[in-house]
Design an enzyme around this catalytic site. Structure first.
Site, short mmCIF file in Angstrom:
data_model
loop_
_atom_site.label_atom_id
_atom_site.label_comp_id
_atom_site.label_asym_id
_atom_site.label_seq_id
_atom_site.Cartn_x
_atom_site.Cartn_y
_atom_site.Cartn_z
N GLU A 116 -1.07 -8.49 3.41
CA GLU A 116 -1.04 -9.53 4.49
C GLU A 116 -2.84 -10.13 5.24
O GLU A 116 -2.87 -10.93 5.81
CB GLU A 116 -0.62 -8.02 5.50
CG GLU A 116 -1.39 -7.34 5.94
CD GLU A 116 -1.09 -6.11 4.91
OE1 GLU A 116 -1.11 -6.03 3.24
OE2 GLU A 116 -1.61 -4.78 5.20
N HIS A 157 -3.58 -4.65 0.19
CA HIS A 157 -3.09 -5.59 1.54
C HIS A 157 -2.73 -7.21 1.57
O HIS A 157 -3.99 -7.70 1.82
CB HIS A 157 -3.83 -4.58 3.35
CG HIS A 157 -3.85 -3.60 2.71
ND1 HIS A 157 -2.18 -2.91 3.66
CD2 HIS A 157 -4.52 -2.15 2.34
CE1 HIS A 157 -2.41 -1.58 4.14
NE2 HIS A 157 -3.47 -1.20 3.30
N CYS A 165 0.83 -0.99 0.00
CA CYS A 165 0.23 -0.36 -0.18
C CYS A 165 0.60 1.59 -0.23
O CYS A 165 1.42 1.88 -1.07
CB CYS A 165 -0.65 0.10 0.99
SG CYS A 165 -2.09 1.26 0.67
N1 GLN Z 1 -1.44 6.62 3.05
C1 GLN Z 1 -1.91 5.62 1.50
C2 GLN Z 1 -3.37 6.55 1.01
O1 GLN Z 1 -4.47 7.04 1.75
C3 GLN Z 1 -1.51 4.91 2.17
C4 GLN Z 1 -2.42 3.95 2.54
C5 GLN Z 1 -2.73 2.66 3.31
O2 GLN Z 1 -1.08 2.26 2.99
N2 GLN Z 1 -3.08 1.64 3.95
O3 GLN Z 1 -3.79 5.82 -0.44
#
Ligand code: GLN
Length: 549
Positions: A512, A510, A384
């Site tokens: 994970e 994600h 992410c």
């Molecule tokens: N802050 C980033 C976004 O909003 C990544 C979010 C995250 O890593 N879950 O796109």
């Protein structure tokens, strides 16, 4: 099985006892006895969901396929069992009151005074039934967050008391997870806090059937007898749950040794065979005595708090299990990384992982870590924000787009390589408005991503607002940052990688959240495998003890 059975798990004395883990581990044992298990969590706080809370407050926000932002205990439920979770599996006081008040405004309580009992408690009970109905489970395990004695938890306790009364004997039991502290000066384990927390429960009409005692040291016979007598539970219902030596995945085996699952089945009149835990034992074997070892650096901002990257740490361990490899996780605070000399913090690591995150703090350190991995052929996995970081780093140092950044961190950047899509620009409310939940991702044939997943289309969970800026796509591809995963019709970039690098891959989602000890995620399996062939392997450390709760 005709009738659904219910197990309610409460906690006493202190928080962070591992109630969620205990509920999940009991779920593992019951599943391995052939039962269909559902697990849900009730959280007494007033936030509608944990999505708006800082990881420092609450730990990781665990995202489900349907996009629900939930408590991290749901991560344990998914990792320990096959239970299918949806937004119905995590209920907060905020949701209950919201629903009750909406109903009141619609006039559905017309003429009545709306009260905690029965209206709030009824709403809670409806949720228990709803989960039973949706999942068609033989056993529904409900974990009540917070600690017995908290004012805000009372409606939940009242609701489960009434519920158990309704479904009758042998259909519902109460399991109380408590703490038996070791007082060093006295050289003794103490049962008084447990006695008092059970007394608190009995005051409101709940008499626990089973006590699960979290302890550092083994419980002797006398202590068990004492707790049995003073807490009004049979001797064999005093279950010892000692701190684990190696891994949280030992907990189901520990509870099985204490015969907790047979006691549960006896109490609920469940006539099922004993749990076959052979596969689980093999996982533990690999965790305790792995053939290989690697050292992985996780570069993040919430490093001081174990719970903040819970699923990431777990998935790394699972990747280790898949490779019979012990993983020492080095938690590196991104703010401690010297951008000019990242080697001071990163030298000797077998691999580098940058997890998700929000806010500017620590971004330069993460960018330096991504660069260090790229330039030194060290395996890199970006999750992410970790993908956004890899993109920014590549833009700055390979495309020479100086000051390239994400609009999240620099509104004035001349090169917003990570930006907001139109639909996100209009969003004003913070709660539940990110790009959330499971979505399809199409993989580029022949890419590392496609090889790892061994698939063309995958489904992964999202939780982010910002996206890869498509106007820069060609520039990146020409310079060697390959786009190996996109949403349907090539719309949004989901994965990037660097062909020619031993292992450099990052994703906007994600992964994970999809990893289990008995089903490690392919990205983590591939990452650890790549880390094992890293030339400085001999510098690897000991297997992780991080997983102790
Ligand atoms: N802050 C980033 C976004 O909003 C990544 C979010 C995250 O890593 N879950 O796109």
């Amino acid at each position: 099985m005709s009738e659904t059975k219910y197990i309610f798990v409460t906690g006493g004395v202190v928080s962070s006892l591992g109630k969620g883990l205990t509920a999940a581990a009991l779920g593992t044992l019951l599943e391995n006895r052939g039962l269909k298990v559902a697990i849900q969590k009730f959280d007494p706080y007033l936030n509608v969901d944990p999505g708006t809370m800082s990881p420092f407050q609450h730990g990781e926000v665990y995202v489900l396929d349907d996009g629900a932002e939930t408590d991290l205990d749901l991560g344990h439920y998914e990792r320990f069992t096959h239970t299918k979770l949806s937004r119905f599996n995590n209920l907060t006081s905020g949701q209950v009151y919201q629903a009750v008040l909406e109903k009141e405004r619609r006039g559905e309580y017309l003429g009545k005074t709306v009260q905690v009992i029965p209206h709030v408690t009824d709403m809670i009970q409806e949720r228990i039934q709803e989960v039973a109905r949706i999942t068609e489970a033989d056993v529904v395990i409900t974990e009540i967050g917070g600690t017995t004695g908290d004012i805000e938890g009372l409606p939940f306790l009242e609701a489960i008391r009434e519920f158990a009364l309704d479904v009758g004997y042998n259909n519902a039991i109460f399991v109380h997870v408590t703490y038996v502290p070791y007082i060093k000066a006295a050289g003794e384990l103490k049962t008084k806090p447990t006695q008092q927390s059970v007394a608190k429960l009995r005051e409101i009409g709940i008499a626990p059937h089973i006590l699960v005692c979290r302890t550092e040291k083994p419980l002797c016979k006398e202590l068990r007898e004492k707790m049995s007598l003073f807490c009004n539970v049979p001797y064999n219902a005093v279950i010892e749950e000692k701190d684990v030596d190696h891994s949280i995945y030992e907990v189901p085996l520990m509870l099985q040794r204490e015969k907790m699952d047979s006691l549960v089945c006896d109490l609920l009149r469940l006539d099922v065979p004993p749990a076959d835990m052979k596969d689980w034992q093999e996982i533990i074997r690999k965790l305790i005595a792995p053939q290989h070892r690697v050292r992985i650096g996780v570069v993040g901002k919430y490093i001081g708090l174990n719970d903040a990257y819970k699923s990431v740490y777990e998935a790394i361990i699972h990747g280790g299990v898949a490779n019979d490899c012990g993983v020492a996780i080095e938690k590196i605070d991104a703010e401690d990384i010297d951008s000019e000399h990242p080697e001071k913090s990163l030298k000797g690591l077998s691999g580098i992982l940058v997890p998700g995150g929000f806010g500017e703090r620590g971004t330069e350190g993460k960018i330096a870590a991504a660069r260090y991995a790229r330039e030194n052929n060290i395996p890199y996995l970006g999750l992410c924000l970790g993908m956004q970081i890899a993109t920014i780093e590549f833009a700055r140092n390979v495309l020479s787009l100086e000051k390239a950044h994400s609009l999240e961190f620099d509104k004035e950047t001349p090169h917003p390589v990570i930006w907001l899509m139109e639909d996100q620009k209009k969003v004003e409310d913070k709660g539940g408005t990110m790009r959330l939940g499971s979505q399809d991702c199409y993989l580029k044939p022949g890419s590392l991503a496609a090889r790892l997943y061994d698939a063309e289309v995958i489904k992964e969970r999202h939780r982010h607002r910002f996206e890869f800026n498509n106007t820069y796509r060609d520039q990146f591809e020409k310079a060697g940052l390959s786009i190996s995963g996109t949403t349907a019709e090539n719309k949004l970039v989901e994965m990037v990688e660097i062909p020619g690098h031993p292992f450099y891959i990052a994703c906007q989602f994600h992964p994970e959240f999809h990893s289990k000890p008995n089903k490690p995620h392919p990205l983590f399996t591939g990452f650890i495998a790549a880390c094992m062939v890293e030339p400085e392997k001999e510098k690897a450390g000991k297997p992780s003890k991080e997983m102790e709760d």
